[in-house]
Scaffold this motif. Structure first.
Motif, PDB file in Angstrom:
ATOM      1  N   LEU A 197       0.885  -1.042  -0.245  1.00 59.15           N
ATOM      2  CA  LEU A 197      -0.129   0.106  -0.071  1.00 59.15           C
ATOM      3  C   LEU A 197       0.825   1.334   0.106  1.00 59.15           C
ATOM      4  O   LEU A 197       0.490   2.266  -0.777  1.00 59.15           O
ATOM      5  CB  LEU A 197      -1.054  -0.136   1.241  1.00 59.15           C
ATOM      6  CG  LEU A 197      -2.138  -1.240   1.151  1.00 59.15           C
ATOM      7  CD1 LEU A 197      -2.631  -1.147   2.378  1.00 59.15           C
ATOM      8  CD2 LEU A 197      -2.891  -0.738  -0.074  1.00 59.15           C
ATOM      9  N   LEU A 198       1.912   1.347   0.778  1.00 56.57           N
ATOM     10  CA  LEU A 198       2.773   2.584   0.815  1.00 56.57           C
ATOM     11  C   LEU A 198       3.566   2.716  -0.561  1.00 56.57           C
ATOM     12  O   LEU A 198       3.538   3.767  -1.044  1.00 56.57           O
ATOM     13  CB  LEU A 198       3.824   2.307   1.875  1.00 56.57           C
ATOM     14  CG  LEU A 198       3.616   2.227   3.283  1.00 56.57           C
ATOM     15  CD1 LEU A 198       4.638   2.126   4.305  1.00 56.57           C
ATOM     16  CD2 LEU A 198       3.080   3.865   3.572  1.00 56.57           C
ATOM     17  N   ILE A 199       4.037   1.489  -1.168  1.00 52.58           N
ATOM     18  CA  ILE A 199       4.555   1.739  -2.480  1.00 52.58           C
ATOM     19  C   ILE A 199       3.561   2.360  -3.553  1.00 52.58           C
ATOM     20  O   ILE A 199       3.928   3.102  -4.488  1.00 52.58           O
ATOM     21  CB  ILE A 199       5.198   0.221  -3.007  1.00 52.58           C
ATOM     22  CG1 ILE A 199       6.348  -0.140  -1.979  1.00 52.58           C
ATOM     23  CG2 ILE A 199       5.731   0.518  -4.380  1.00 52.58           C
ATOM     24  CD1 ILE A 199       7.170  -1.219  -2.128  1.00 52.58           C
ATOM     25  N   SER A 226      -9.054   6.612   2.971  1.00 52.86           N
ATOM     26  CA  SER A 226      -9.205   5.348   2.918  1.00 52.86           C
ATOM     27  C   SER A 226      -8.151   4.509   3.210  1.00 52.86           C
ATOM     28  O   SER A 226      -7.877   3.544   3.816  1.00 52.86           O
ATOM     29  CB  SER A 226      -9.760   4.977   1.699  1.00 52.86           C
ATOM     30  OG  SER A 226      -8.939   5.405   0.331  1.00 52.86           O
ATOM     31  N   LEU A 227      -7.064   5.103   2.508  1.00 48.31           N
ATOM     32  CA  LEU A 227      -5.543   4.684   2.873  1.00 48.31           C
ATOM     33  C   LEU A 227      -5.213   4.709   4.234  1.00 48.31           C
ATOM     34  O   LEU A 227      -4.632   3.949   4.582  1.00 48.31           O
ATOM     35  CB  LEU A 227      -4.549   5.233   1.666  1.00 48.31           C
ATOM     36  CG  LEU A 227      -3.189   4.935   1.925  1.00 48.31           C
ATOM     37  CD1 LEU A 227      -2.996   3.428   1.534  1.00 48.31           C
ATOM     38  CD2 LEU A 227      -2.149   5.783   1.084  1.00 48.31           C
ATOM     39  N   THR A 228      -5.363   5.888   4.749  1.00 56.28           N
ATOM     40  CA  THR A 228      -5.113   6.000   6.263  1.00 56.28           C
ATOM     41  C   THR A 228      -5.437   4.972   6.942  1.00 56.28           C
ATOM     42  O   THR A 228      -4.837   4.491   7.985  1.00 56.28           O
ATOM     43  CB  THR A 228      -5.398   7.488   6.592  1.00 56.28           C
ATOM     44  OG1 THR A 228      -4.733   8.368   5.613  1.00 56.28           O
ATOM     45  CG2 THR A 228      -4.769   7.734   8.069  1.00 56.28           C
ATOM     46  N   GLY A 229      -6.779   4.848   6.807  1.00 58.37           N
ATOM     47  CA  GLY A 229      -7.622   3.744   7.472  1.00 58.37           C
ATOM     48  C   GLY A 229      -6.984   2.525   7.523  1.00 58.37           C
ATOM     49  O   GLY A 229      -6.806   1.677   8.524  1.00 58.37           O
ATOM     50  N   ILE A 234      -3.657  -1.936   9.950  1.00 62.30           N
ATOM     51  CA  ILE A 234      -2.633  -2.825  10.030  1.00 62.30           C
ATOM     52  C   ILE A 234      -1.608  -2.443  11.132  1.00 62.30           C
ATOM     53  O   ILE A 234      -1.127  -3.463  11.983  1.00 62.30           O
ATOM     54  CB  ILE A 234      -1.752  -2.887   8.656  1.00 62.30           C
ATOM     55  CG1 ILE A 234      -2.769  -3.204   7.625  1.00 62.30           C
ATOM     56  CG2 ILE A 234      -0.686  -3.742   8.873  1.00 62.30           C
ATOM     57  CD1 ILE A 234      -2.043  -3.067   6.301  1.00 62.30           C
ATOM     58  N   ILE A 235      -1.282  -1.203  11.291  1.00 58.77           N
ATOM     59  CA  ILE A 235      -0.428  -0.668  12.487  1.00 58.77           C
ATOM     60  C   ILE A 235      -0.848  -1.333  13.688  1.00 58.77           C
ATOM     61  O   ILE A 235      -0.106  -1.839  14.573  1.00 58.77           O
ATOM     62  CB  ILE A 235      -0.137   0.552  12.377  1.00 58.77           C
ATOM     63  CG1 ILE A 235       0.855   0.937  10.954  1.00 58.77           C
ATOM     64  CG2 ILE A 235       0.812   1.051  13.618  1.00 58.77           C
ATOM     65  CD1 ILE A 235       0.724   2.697  10.808  1.00 58.77           C
ATOM     66  N   GLU A 236      -2.299  -1.132  13.879  1.00 57.58           N
ATOM     67  CA  GLU A 236      -2.774  -1.470  15.167  1.00 57.58           C
ATOM     68  C   GLU A 236      -2.308  -2.951  15.493  1.00 57.58           C
ATOM     69  O   GLU A 236      -2.245  -3.268  16.778  1.00 57.58           O
ATOM     70  CB  GLU A 236      -4.042  -1.218  15.169  1.00 57.58           C
ATOM     71  CG  GLU A 236      -5.088  -1.359  16.567  1.00 57.58           C
ATOM     72  CD  GLU A 236      -6.524  -0.932  16.560  1.00 57.58           C
ATOM     73  OE1 GLU A 236      -7.170  -1.065  17.550  1.00 57.58           O
ATOM     74  OE2 GLU A 236      -6.933  -0.671  15.428  1.00 57.58           O
ATOM     75  N   SER A 311       2.847  11.857  10.779  1.00 54.31           N
ATOM     76  CA  SER A 311       1.930  12.057  11.789  1.00 54.31           C
ATOM     77  C   SER A 311       0.569  11.540  11.591  1.00 54.31           C
ATOM     78  O   SER A 311      -0.355  11.156  12.598  1.00 54.31           O
ATOM     79  CB  SER A 311       1.841  13.636  12.012  1.00 54.31           C
ATOM     80  OG  SER A 311       1.123  14.249  11.171  1.00 54.31           O
ATOM     81  N   LYS A 312       0.087  11.636  10.314  1.00 55.43           N
ATOM     82  CA  LYS A 312      -1.497  11.051  10.342  1.00 55.43           C
ATOM     83  C   LYS A 312      -1.441   9.561  10.058  1.00 55.43           C
ATOM     84  O   LYS A 312      -2.274   8.981  10.812  1.00 55.43           O
ATOM     85  CB  LYS A 312      -1.670  11.571   8.756  1.00 55.43           C
ATOM     86  CG  LYS A 312      -3.022  11.304   8.236  1.00 55.43           C
ATOM     87  CD  LYS A 312      -4.288  11.949   8.956  1.00 55.43           C
ATOM     88  CE  LYS A 312      -5.606  11.724   8.563  1.00 55.43           C
ATOM     89  NZ  LYS A 312      -6.498  12.315   9.339  1.00 55.43           N
ATOM     90  N   ILE A 313      -0.411   8.853   9.678  1.00 50.99           N
ATOM     91  CA  ILE A 313      -0.345   7.481   9.572  1.00 50.99           C
ATOM     92  C   ILE A 313      -0.444   6.769  11.087  1.00 50.99           C
ATOM     93  O   ILE A 313      -1.036   5.739  11.626  1.00 50.99           O
ATOM     94  CB  ILE A 313       0.465   6.808   8.588  1.00 50.99           C
ATOM     95  CG1 ILE A 313       0.144   7.181   7.376  1.00 50.99           C
ATOM     96  CG2 ILE A 313       0.673   5.485   8.747  1.00 50.99           C
ATOM     97  CD1 ILE A 313       1.068   6.980   6.330  1.00 50.99           C
TER      98      ILE A 313
END
Length: 677
Positions: A197-199, A226-229, A234-236, A311-313
């Motif tokens: 997703l990042l790439i 949507s991408l941020t969510g 995943i990070i969570e 900061s957003k992600i």
């Protein structure tokens, strides 16, 4: 950029994308193979766990049937059976999640994350029940071992075996969680999806030298909600299972690479210049303005974007996480290299031009002060802040050191020789231009700020007159130098010309910053000195030719016929000697040059015309005497009008500019030499 360069750039970017896709597919195939192997292992492990749990249940049942007359341990045995049954139910609940967690998360990321969480909860429940059953069994084993009422040693052995089975189950599941089990495989797939997703959403920022102009700014792309969510979800999950560091590492890798690709549009090769080449400020002078534009561009656009994205992600994780990621990305964006370039500039040799360049660096840093405070707060950016503070300290100390040394540097030039042509010394023209720069709207506000800061570090107050007083001291030293240099000429006439040139140069500072600072009385004094030395020059040179033409007055010639040829010959010899002696002399100012020529012509030509008229009348019958006339009136006038010409006409306009620039550079380097001495 022409079409071929644009096509080449596009091809390079396409190749980068193809290579990234190939690496991703290769990684996916390797993970798939690992997953297949893990599935086989998981299936075998589950069968073993099921068999051991069934054996545990069977082995505990006879114990529950034992009639223990001394101890009531039935309830405890029943508790063990309940926990063992719960373990079996957890295994039954895990089976339906296997197929879901072996799929590609990109197809339905939300469901995949939900199933991952379910698996986590099931495994936690399994672990808790195993621990509970193990605790019960441990107590039962200790009770049975201590009481003599148990005659059947088989019961004791069964309890001991059951305890060992539960311990093995717990150890196996803990190992499965950490070393290749289904949950671990699911986390691996989430990490791959996070990177994908990042790439897919990392596009180089369109930076270019034009972007740094006022009217053109790089557009910072917005991060879709949507991408941020998806990324936050995943990070969570990864954070909850001890994989946040790997997640941050992936983020820094992808975004750092994207930042480097953004910087490719700028020519930053000057950041790699060896430190040894910074000794001479003139060798890197042209890069400093470029450095300022690029640093401003990187801070205001590239780093601003990366700070906003980080900061957003990672906002749900906390400031420490996202600031740590951003700090590493900033370093990959060459921010430390930019700051180190400035530090290298401060390490160059002392030079007046260096003062101006340090003020330019200070201006860039001062304009970016608020932006740097915003970007580089927190412990993670401590290295960047420390390097920035070191650069600012070096810039301010270095600028003040040079500023206070300027009068002394001018004074150190006093033993040098003045120009052999009587023109304005390069040092004088450079210093006056330099003072005008310091007093101008560009540098004086910066110098004021630098002095205020430097004096505040020493607990001293800044006064408005500091700069003017220092500039006055510089001009005073120039005046003393001029007087000293004028006395070094062997030809007193040339010294008059020298002083006339320099007083004219100083008088011409009217309507400049330096001239306004020095005042009208100072300017008028130099005008008077200019006229004074011009009069001395005319009297001591061309004024001596007039008596040869006419001993009585300047307007008529009344001589005997025998004396006339001698007078003409004497005039020719004196005129030739005068022209030869002054052929290399220069009057720098065009207006003064034309005025002095006119005075010479008006003083010599009319007398020569009158003399030649009488000469022709007296010697008209002497053919030899007529042929001996060396100069006609037009020729004489032409020679006089050609005096004092600047010897730069052979250079073209562009070469003349380069020549003047070279002269100024040489003048500036005199200060460096003086400081060294």
């Amino acid at each position: 950029m022409d079409i071929a360069e644009e096509t080449n750039k596009a091809d390079i970017e396409n190749m980068d994308s193809i290579e990234a896709t190939r690496q991703y597919l290769k990684s996916s195939l390797e993970i798939s193979a690992a997953i297949a192997s893990a599935l086989d292992d998981s299936g075998s492990r589950l069968k073993i766990l099921t068999q051991k749990c069934q054996f545990l249940e069977a082995s505990l049942r006879p114990i529950s049937a034992e009639n223990l007359s001394c101890l009531d341990i039935g309830s405890r045995i029943n508790g063990v059976l309940c926990s063992a049954a719960a373990v079996l139910k957890v295994f039954d609940a895990i089976h339906p999640l296997e197929n879901s967690l072996l799929t590609d998360p990109s197809s339905d990321l939300c469901t995949y994350i939900s199933d991952t969480k379910k698996l986590e909860e099931a495994l936690k429940l399994l672990t808790d029940n195993c621990m509970l059953a193990e605790g019960w069994l441990q107590e039962i084993f200790e009770l049975l071992q201590d009481k003599a009422v148990i005659s059947n040693e088989i019961c004791l052995l069964n309890v001991k075996k059951s305890l060992r089975i539960l311990q093995e189950l717990q150890a196996m599941e803990e190992g499965a969680r950490l070393n290749g089990g289904l949950l671990s495989t699911a986390f691996d797939k989430l990490e791959i999806e996070f990177k994908r997703l990042l790439i897919a959403n990392s596009v180089p920022l369109p930076l270019s030298p034009l972007t740094s102009s006022i009217n053109q700014q790089a557009t910072i792309p917005a991060l879709p909600d949507s991408l941020t969510g998806k990324l936050q979800a995943i990070i969570e999950r990864l954070q909850a299972n001890g994989r946040l560091d790997k997640c941050k590492s992936i983020y820094v890798e992808v975004r750092g690479m994207n930042a480097r690709r953004s910087l490719q549009a700028l020519d930053l090769s000057y950041l790699e210049i060896p430190r040894a080449k910074f000794e001479d400020i003139h060798s890197i002078e042209s890069y400093i303005e470029q450095w300022g534009r690029h640093l401003t561009l990187v801070a205001n656009h590239l780093l601003e974007m990366e700070c906003r994205f980080s900061s957003k992600i990672f906002e749900k994780i906390g400031a420490e996480a996202w600031k740590g990621c951003f700090a590493k990305i900033a370093i990959k964006s060459k921010i430390v290299s930019f700051l180190q370039f400035g530090i290298n500039v401060t390490g160059s040799k002392t030079d007046p031009i260096k003062l101006l360049k340090l003020l330019e660096i200070f201006s860039v840093l001062n304009d970016l002060r608020l932006k740097f405070n915003q970007l580089f707060s927190g412990d993670a950016c401590e290295e960047i802040r420390n390097v920035t503070k070191d650069l600012i300290r070096r810039v301010i100390n270095g600028a003040c050191e040079i500023f206070w040394q300027l009068p002394a540097q001018v004074k150190l030039q006093r033993p040098s020789s003045p120009p052999s042509d009587g023109s304005v010394p390069r040092l004088v023209s450079f210093v006056t231009d330099y003072c005008n720069e310091l007093l101008g709207d560009t540098y004086r506000p910066l110098l004021t700020q630098v002095l205020e800061i430097h004096l505040s570090w020493r607990n001293e107050a800044y006064e408005e007159s500091i700069i003017f007083t220092q500039v006055f001291s510089i001009v005073k030293e120039i005046a003393v130098n001029l007087d000293s240099w004028s006395k070094s000429y062997e030809d007193i006439t040339l010294s008059y010309l020298f002083m006339m040139n320099n007083h004219c140069h100083l008088h011409n500072l009217r309507d400049t910053m330096l001239g306004n600072m020095m005042g009208d009385s100072w300017l008028k004094a130099h005008e008077q000195y200019k006229d004074y030395y011009a009069a001395l020059y005319l009297k001591d040179t061309w004024g001596k030719l007039l008596p040869i033409l006419n001993k009585k007055d300047l307007l008529s010639v009344s001589v005997s016929s025998s004396d006339t040829p001698k007078r003409l010959n004497a005039f020719n010899v004196a005129f030739d000697e005068m022209c030869k002696r002054q052929s290399s002399w220069v009057i720098s100012d065009e207006t003064l040059r034309e005025k002095l020529r006119k005075q010479i012509v008006e003083g010599i030509v009319p007398s020569y015309r009158s003399f030649m008229k009488n000469y022709s009348l007296t010697m008209e019958n002497d053919e030899k005497a007529v042929k001996s006339i060396k100069y006609t009136e037009p020729n004489l006038e032409k020679m006089l009008w050609s005096l004092f010409e600047l010897k730069m006409s052979k250079y073209g306009s562009m070469k003349q500019v380069q020549f003047i620039s070279k002269i100024k550079k040489m003048s500036a380097q005199l200060f460096t030499l003086a400081t060294t001495v």
